[in-house]
Design an enzyme around this catalytic site. Structure first.
Site, mmCIF file in Angstrom:
data_model
loop_
_atom_site.group_PDB
_atom_site.id
_atom_site.type_symbol
_atom_site.label_atom_id
_atom_site.label_comp_id
_atom_site.label_asym_id
_atom_site.label_seq_id
_atom_site.Cartn_x
_atom_site.Cartn_y
_atom_site.Cartn_z
ATOM 1 C CB CYS A 1 -0.908 0.004 1.221
ATOM 2 S SG CYS A 1 -1.879 -1.495 1.397
ATOM 3 C CD GLU B 1 5.344 -3.805 -8.675
ATOM 4 O OE1 GLU B 1 6.562 -3.990 -8.727
ATOM 5 O OE2 GLU B 1 4.571 -4.541 -8.037
HETATM 6 C C1 FAD Z 1 -4.322 -2.304 -11.745
HETATM 7 C C2 FAD Z 1 -3.414 -1.512 -10.864
HETATM 8 C C3 FAD Z 1 -2.866 -2.112 -9.733
HETATM 9 C C4 FAD Z 1 -2.056 -1.363 -8.873
HETATM 10 N N1 FAD Z 1 -1.582 -1.942 -7.734
HETATM 11 C C5 FAD Z 1 -0.954 -1.179 -6.811
HETATM 12 C C6 FAD Z 1 -0.617 -1.729 -5.540
HETATM 13 O O1 FAD Z 1 -0.839 -2.920 -5.263
HETATM 14 N N2 FAD Z 1 -0.058 -0.916 -4.614
HETATM 15 C C7 FAD Z 1 0.201 0.412 -4.863
HETATM 16 O O2 FAD Z 1 0.718 1.072 -3.984
HETATM 17 N N3 FAD Z 1 -0.098 0.945 -6.074
HETATM 18 C C8 FAD Z 1 -0.682 0.206 -7.044
HETATM 19 N N4 FAD Z 1 -1.022 0.737 -8.259
HETATM 20 C C9 FAD Z 1 -0.782 2.160 -8.492
HETATM 21 C C10 FAD Z 1 0.280 2.458 -9.541
HETATM 22 O O3 FAD Z 1 1.540 2.157 -9.038
HETATM 23 C C11 FAD Z 1 0.101 3.933 -9.956
HETATM 24 O O4 FAD Z 1 -1.078 4.010 -10.734
HETATM 25 C C12 FAD Z 1 1.296 4.485 -10.714
HETATM 26 O O5 FAD Z 1 2.423 4.579 -9.891
HETATM 27 C C13 FAD Z 1 1.016 5.847 -11.349
HETATM 28 O O6 FAD Z 1 0.442 6.734 -10.437
HETATM 29 P P1 FAD Z 1 -0.886 7.530 -10.871
HETATM 30 O O7 FAD Z 1 -1.862 6.548 -11.369
HETATM 31 O O8 FAD Z 1 -1.288 8.406 -9.754
HETATM 32 O O9 FAD Z 1 -0.439 8.429 -12.120
HETATM 33 P P2 FAD Z 1 0.263 9.877 -12.064
HETATM 34 O O10 FAD Z 1 1.420 9.851 -11.163
HETATM 35 O O11 FAD Z 1 -0.776 10.903 -11.859
HETATM 36 O O12 FAD Z 1 0.803 9.987 -13.562
HETATM 37 C C14 FAD Z 1 0.001 10.430 -14.663
HETATM 38 C C15 FAD Z 1 0.909 10.515 -15.890
HETATM 39 O O13 FAD Z 1 1.929 11.505 -15.667
HETATM 40 C C16 FAD Z 1 3.205 10.915 -15.875
HETATM 41 N N5 FAD Z 1 4.172 11.520 -14.958
HETATM 42 C C17 FAD Z 1 4.024 11.773 -13.629
HETATM 43 N N6 FAD Z 1 5.141 12.297 -13.127
HETATM 44 C C18 FAD Z 1 6.035 12.362 -14.136
HETATM 45 C C19 FAD Z 1 7.394 12.811 -14.246
HETATM 46 N N7 FAD Z 1 8.073 13.282 -13.209
HETATM 47 N N8 FAD Z 1 7.980 12.740 -15.458
HETATM 48 C C20 FAD Z 1 7.331 12.259 -16.543
HETATM 49 N N9 FAD Z 1 6.044 11.826 -16.497
HETATM 50 C C21 FAD Z 1 5.417 11.876 -15.318
HETATM 51 C C22 FAD Z 1 3.014 9.447 -15.592
HETATM 52 O O14 FAD Z 1 4.030 8.652 -16.201
HETATM 53 C C23 FAD Z 1 1.636 9.207 -16.188
HETATM 54 O O15 FAD Z 1 1.734 9.003 -17.568
HETATM 55 C C24 FAD Z 1 -1.774 0.002 -9.166
HETATM 56 C C25 FAD Z 1 -2.307 0.580 -10.330
HETATM 57 C C26 FAD Z 1 -3.117 -0.155 -11.168
HETATM 58 C C27 FAD Z 1 -3.691 0.509 -12.397
#
Ligand code: FAD
Length: 388
Positions: free
Chosen positions: A123, A364
């Site tokens: 988490c 991840e």
């Molecule tokens: C099916 C699924 C299972 C998951 N399981 C887990 C889990 O078990 N535990 C957990 O903790 N999380 C989990 N996640 C969360 C996942 O790790 C996040 O969705 C991911 O890290 C991206 O975060 P966000 O969705 O908030 O996107 P955001 O961070 O909002 O990113 C949006 C876009 O902006 C881009 N971006 C953001 N910052 C930058 C930067 N500095 N430079 C360039 N581009 C950037 C991103 O690459 C992306 O394209 C899961 C997600 C999914 C969809």
């Protein structure tokens, strides 16, 4: 440099392949259709040691190197991507607790995670802290004179949530930024925890994804991993291995898609002969095989760097995760294309493979964040000498 698998590695590969053939592949389409999380089958992998592949043997884990573990994950993903990916997350959490929890906590919990009696979730992500995970706001406050913390906040996109028993939760105990983050082992059934709906997702339907709400959840102080302020470091250590696992699960799926496509093009006849006779089809297949092998080898290299505690292991993991998940998605998508309209039907596994693999480029750490990690480490003096 010997790229041949050892007898032990071949034996693990064989065992995992047999399990995937018998228990996963025949059911994968149905589980996907029904959004069924096959907890009973996942627990069975515990009997083979696959729920604690690289966990310390002192706590019943197999203690395998990351490379050997990757070989197992690939085979499981060949059978079912979503289930294998959950198993990989469970392994990551089990390893973290085995590595960083207090002795009494790990002795009590880790053997149960290894056997499958308990299942785990990781988490980190929050609604407003995804890629910028170090800005998380879930709080753990130590009560004066008490031996527990009160945990409050929200974690989102949590794999397995609602069906798991143990959570590793990253929460703020100190100042802003990554150094104010601590990690806790939390009983998933504690008072004050509630779960959101199972998200409707594009893929990974055979495992649940939920938001978890924490409201003044009592967490015993002994459940703190390491010391206060070390949580973000532990979370990232977990993710180094996690990224290898997510990458290799993508490769296992690409391998399955390639095998399906190779059979199909030899059977499908158009213009009077099998489409496999067309050179454009042969070239596609050649590229798909090359990409699958390149992805696998890059992951093996990253796993080797983690196993040898190489200074640039994190960078190799980021490179390998990015490359492997992009290549594997491309391979599965080409396999779908080679099936023509049939690839788009869910009677064939290709559309599921493509749907399942899409998230490997996102979670991840997104593949953009992987590039951030790599480009940042390239800028150091002398980096290109060590990164080769
Ligand atoms: C099916 C699924 C299972 C998951 N399981 C887990 C889990 O078990 N535990 C957990 O903790 N999380 C989990 N996640 C969360 C996942 O790790 C996040 O969705 C991911 O890290 C991206 O975060 P966000 O969705 O908030 O996107 P955001 O961070 O909002 O990113 C949006 C876009 O902006 C881009 N971006 C953001 N910052 C930058 C930067 N500095 N430079 C360039 N581009 C950037 C991103 O690459 C992306 O394209 C899961 C997600 C999914 C969809």
């Amino acid at each position: 440099m010997d790229f041949t698998l050892t007898d032990d590695q071949l034996a693990y590969q064989q065992t995992a392949r047999q399990f995937a053939k018998k228990e996963l592949k025949p059911n994968a389409a149905q589980w996907d259709r029904d959004s069924h999380f096959p907890v009973d089958v996942i627990k069975k992998t515990g009997e083979l040691g696959f729920l604690g592949l690289y966990t310390n043997p002192h706590y019943d884990g197999l203690g395998l190197p990351r490379l050997d573990s990757a070989i197992v994950f690939e085979e499981l993903a060949w059978g079912d991507t979503a289930v294998a990916a959950y198993i990989s997350i469970h392994n990551m959490v089990t390893w973290m607790i085995g590595e960083y929890a207090k002795d009494e906590v790990r002795a009590e919990i880790v053997p149960k995670l290894v056997s499958g009696e308990l299942l785990a979730s990781y988490c980190l992500t929050e609604p407003n802290a995804g890629s910028d995970a170090g800005s998380l706001t879930t709080k753990a406050v130590k009560q004066d004179g008490e031996d527990y913390y009160l945990l409050s906040g929200e974690k989102t996109f949590i794999s397995g949530a609602g069906s798991t028993d143990i959570l590793v939760v990253m929460a703020r105990t100190g100042k802003a930024g990554p150094k104010g983050v601590s990690a806790f082992v939390v009983d998933a059934h504690s008072e004050g925890i509630s779960y959101g709906k199972n998200e409707h997702k594009m893929g990974w339907k055979a495992q649940p994804t939920r938001t978890i709400h924490f409201k003044d959840v009592k967490v015993p102080a002994r459940n703190l991993l390491g010391s206060e302020g070390e949580g973000f470091k532990f979370a990232m250590k977990g993710l180094d291995g996690g990224r290898i696992n997510i990458g290799i699960c993508a490769v296992g799926t690409a391998q399955a898609a390639l095998e399906t496509a190779l059979n199909y093009v030899q059977e499908r006849k158009q213009f009077g002969s099998a489409i496999a006779k067309l050179q454009s089809v042969q070239f596609k297949l050649a590229d798909m095989l090359t990409q699958t092998i390149a992805a696998r080898q890059m992951l093996y290299l990253a796993a080797n760097k983690v196993d040898n505690k190489h200074n640039d292991a994190t960078t190799y993991c980021a490179m390998a995760k990015r490359l492997a998940t992009d290549l594997s998605f491309a391979v599965a998508n080409e396999a779908l294309q080679l099936h023509g309209g049939y690839g788009y039907l869910n009677e064939y596994p290709l559309e599921r493979h493509v749907r399942d693999l899409r998230v490997h480029q996102i979670l991840e750490g997104t593949n953009e964040i992987m590039r951030v990690i790599v480009s940042r480490s390239m800028m150091r003096d002398g980096a290109l000498d060590s990164l080769r």
